[in-house]
Design a protein around this motif. Structure first.
Motif, PDB file in Angstrom:
ATOM      1  N   GLU A 179     -34.622  -8.315 -15.516  1.00 48.03           N
ATOM      2  CA  GLU A 179     -33.752  -9.314 -14.892  1.00 48.03           C
ATOM      3  C   GLU A 179     -34.561 -10.478 -14.328  1.00 48.03           C
ATOM      4  O   GLU A 179     -34.261 -11.642 -14.585  1.00 48.03           O
ATOM      5  CB  GLU A 179     -32.960  -8.627 -13.772  1.00 48.03           C
ATOM      6  CG  GLU A 179     -32.007  -9.539 -13.030  1.00 48.03           C
ATOM      7  CD  GLU A 179     -31.343  -8.797 -11.875  1.00 48.03           C
ATOM      8  OE1 GLU A 179     -31.259  -9.398 -10.784  1.00 48.03           O
ATOM      9  OE2 GLU A 179     -30.922  -7.639 -12.053  1.00 48.03           O
ATOM     10  N   LYS A 180     -35.600 -10.187 -13.563  1.00 47.26           N
ATOM     11  CA  LYS A 180     -36.383 -11.229 -12.894  1.00 47.26           C
ATOM     12  C   LYS A 180     -37.174 -12.081 -13.886  1.00 47.26           C
ATOM     13  O   LYS A 180     -37.360 -13.278 -13.673  1.00 47.26           O
ATOM     14  CB  LYS A 180     -37.324 -10.596 -11.878  1.00 47.26           C
ATOM     15  CG  LYS A 180     -38.139 -11.639 -11.139  1.00 47.26           C
ATOM     16  CD  LYS A 180     -38.735 -11.136  -9.867  1.00 47.26           C
ATOM     17  CE  LYS A 180     -39.622 -12.223  -9.332  1.00 47.26           C
ATOM     18  NZ  LYS A 180     -39.750 -12.450  -8.022  1.00 47.26           N
ATOM     19  N   LEU A 216     -35.071  -4.270 -13.077  1.00 44.55           N
ATOM     20  CA  LEU A 216     -35.321  -5.423 -12.210  1.00 44.55           C
ATOM     21  C   LEU A 216     -36.354  -6.360 -12.830  1.00 44.55           C
ATOM     22  O   LEU A 216     -36.223  -7.583 -12.752  1.00 44.55           O
ATOM     23  CB  LEU A 216     -35.781  -4.947 -10.828  1.00 44.55           C
ATOM     24  CG  LEU A 216     -36.015  -6.021  -9.777  1.00 44.55           C
ATOM     25  CD1 LEU A 216     -34.732  -6.827  -9.522  1.00 44.55           C
ATOM     26  CD2 LEU A 216     -36.500  -5.379  -8.478  1.00 44.55           C
ATOM     27  N   ALA A 260     -36.409 -12.556 -17.174  1.00 42.02           N
ATOM     28  CA  ALA A 260     -35.573 -12.815 -18.359  1.00 42.02           C
ATOM     29  C   ALA A 260     -35.903 -14.161 -19.006  1.00 42.02           C
ATOM     30  O   ALA A 260     -35.783 -14.307 -20.227  1.00 42.02           O
ATOM     31  CB  ALA A 260     -34.094 -12.767 -17.981  1.00 42.02           C
TER      32      ALA A 260
END
Length: 131
Positions: free
Chosen positions: A77-78, A74, A80
């Protein structure tokens, strides 16, 4: 010699030591044994306290450990948009490191700060004991 004997010898030498004392090397040579003894003592006391045994003058106190990621996927992803800046060589940077780069609001709820316990001296030695 046992670790206990080395520790006792160390403390006797340390009591007599002065700035001008040339025995500091001998004292320092015992350092690892003293550290090993104190680590074992700390682990034993912690185990006793965690099992509910009362030890006068000692208690377990909670303290915060280093923050750690709850879900590294996560985080990746957050954050990136930061690309390679979120990585140490082959490893995701720590919450403290990424907070400086991304800002606190961008990493909130992505990490946890574990509560740890360590042995501490009681400020009131009678605390926790019935009269």
């Amino acid at each position: 010699k046992t670790v206990k004997n080395l520790v006792e010898e160390f403390f006797e030498m340390a009591k007599k030591a002065t700035k001008e004392d040339l025995e500091f090397k001998k004292i320092y040579e015992k350092r690892d044994a003293v550290i090993a003894f104190l680590d074992a003592l700390d682990a034993h006391i912690k185990q006793e306290l965690e099992s509910g045994k009362a030890i006068p003058g000692l208690c377990l106190e909670e303290y915060s450990g280093r923050r750690r990621w709850i879900d590294t996927g996560l985080v990746i992803e957050k954050l990136a948009y930061l690309k390679d800046k979120i990585y140490e060589p082959r490893q995701l940077k720590t919450p403290a490191q990424l907070e400086r780069i991304a800002g606190k609001s961008n990493i909130e709820n992505l990490y946890e700060t574990p509560k740890l316990k360590r042995v501490a001296l009681r400020t009131n030695i009678f605390e926790g004991f019935a009269e």
